[in-house]
Design an enzyme around this catalytic site. Sequence first.
Site, PDB file in Angstrom:
ATOM      1  CG  PHE A 472      45.358  39.883  43.618  1.00  0.00           C
ATOM      2  CD1 PHE A 472      44.087  39.725  43.092  1.00  0.00           C
ATOM      3  CD2 PHE A 472      46.367  39.085  43.112  1.00  0.00           C
ATOM      4  CE1 PHE A 472      43.827  38.785  42.093  1.00  0.00           C
ATOM      5  CE2 PHE A 472      46.125  38.143  42.108  1.00  0.00           C
ATOM      6  CZ  PHE A 472      44.842  37.997  41.599  1.00  0.00           C
ATOM      7  CG  HIS A 473      48.723  45.350  44.605  1.00  0.00           C
ATOM      8  ND1 HIS A 473      49.639  45.683  43.614  1.00  0.00           N
ATOM      9  CD2 HIS A 473      49.067  44.103  45.015  1.00  0.00           C
ATOM     10  CE1 HIS A 473      50.482  44.691  43.446  1.00  0.00           C
ATOM     11  NE2 HIS A 473      50.156  43.710  44.287  1.00  0.00           N
ATOM     12  N   PRO A 474      44.409  46.369  46.914  1.00  0.00           N
ATOM     13  CG  PRO A 474      42.691  45.303  48.094  1.00  0.00           C
ATOM     14  CD  PRO A 474      43.859  45.022  47.188  1.00  0.00           C
TER      15      PRO A 474
END
Length: 538
Positions: A472-474
Amino acid sequence: MRDEAETYDYIIVGSGSAGCVLANRLSADPANRVLVLEAGGKDDWIWFHIPVGYLFAIGNPRSDWCFKTAAEQGLNGRALSYPRGKVIGGSSAINAMIYMRGQAADYDHWRQLGLTGWGWDDVLPVFKRQEDHFAGASEFHGAGGEWRVEEPRISWPILDAFRDAAEQVGIAKIPDFNRGDNEGSAYFQVNQKRGVRWSAARGFLKPVLHRANLTLETGCTVDRVQLENGRATAVEWLQDGVRRRADAKAEIVLASGSIGSVQVLMRSGIGPGDRLQTLGLPVAVDRPGVGENLQDHLQLRLIYKVHGTRTLNQDYANLFKRAWMGVDYALFRRGPLTMAPSQLGIFARSGPDVERADLEFHVQPLSLDKFGDPLHGFPAVTSSVCNLRPSSRGHVRITSPEPGALPEIAPNYLSTDEDRTTAANAIRLTRRLAAAKALARYQPEEYLPGAAVPDDDDALARAAGDIGTTIFHPVGTAKMGLSSDPMAVVDERLRVFGVEGLRVADASVMPTITSGNTNSPTIMIAEKAAEMILADRK
């Protein structure tokens, strides 16, 4: 569209982690009228506030946009769920609550790219100024800021043993990941206050909503930014089935994240000209980098069955213990309901030739097939490991001019030889940890990817594709860069190239991903953006 349009000094698109900070800082001067447009709703659901609520929020359309990636070749044809927060506070309302800055070298690299003002010495004072750290003010931490940081309120013997195992394979125990070099093992510090999730909305936005010059509108699907003579002048959005518009006298700031900000830019005619024309959109500014340079941390979720110790799997399955968890939390704000998704962190190098830690482990006393699914029925620990600085690059693209259309998200995981090699080495290191003497009494048994996967580069890379998922780190889809870089979208002051009065201030502007969890770096970026916006207006 309604004929009347109110005028504000600043319009902020998005009230996620960045937007909450921008709203706070830009409205501090009562002379500035500030409008914040949020596509999601209010955080009026209990699971936004109880830390373990991420188990119920991720994958729930009430709280998550429930995006999906395209089928990924590097993941052996799998498509992934791609959670993003659908509420004020954005993803900080459903994320892991881990307070992590990354490494000093990450920011020094940005400065080496020519981005003045973004080195470690530049950003550390910003991190400290925002922070309210449980240990008080020090060389590396601040006190009295809005961003609360605390220690975890629960411990697990299996995690203590895992930390001992890391020490036995040469990874030192350290007290703090946030001093510029995070190599080592420690328990994650978390954005909580007395056992309650501390989202960006709780820290920065809600305490100032009483300001007469600050307006928050929810349920707003922003369509586009209006441009006149090369300047951003207004924002159009849909709300309750009605098309609305507001004018901006000073600036418009996009803070909708690496997915949302790109969508607004493209619908506004700012992006790759050929792609916009294919969708029937007029091209106002041809910037081929809009939506490109997507980077994310791919976590490889290795699961080990264990024996002779408690984990959340069996505790949660026991009705009496589950009831006691609720009592313990209600009375004392402690116990498993205060748990972040991961408690123990380990930062290590994937090989002897690597200059600084390039792997991050999130170790959890639980296991499940994916978030949203039930916990497994056997005691287990999950050792997720991600490549902190992947060389793979993906993209985000709109698929239609319609503002409600789902975007195309293609992270392009494991598309380079370097990333596949790092993934193979990450699995090898995890197996070394599991085989260490400190864990022997728990008899760890590899459940995923499974002991049958041989110690072979190709086999391990394929296994990584089978078990890998987003952490969840775009970031990076509207990257900062020099005017000479055709793929840059904003300059070092976060101004969109080719448009006056428009900035992007969120995780999308990172030129390269930070070496750790990305929420607090995004909050730092918003703080610096607000400073620059106010300074430039003077």
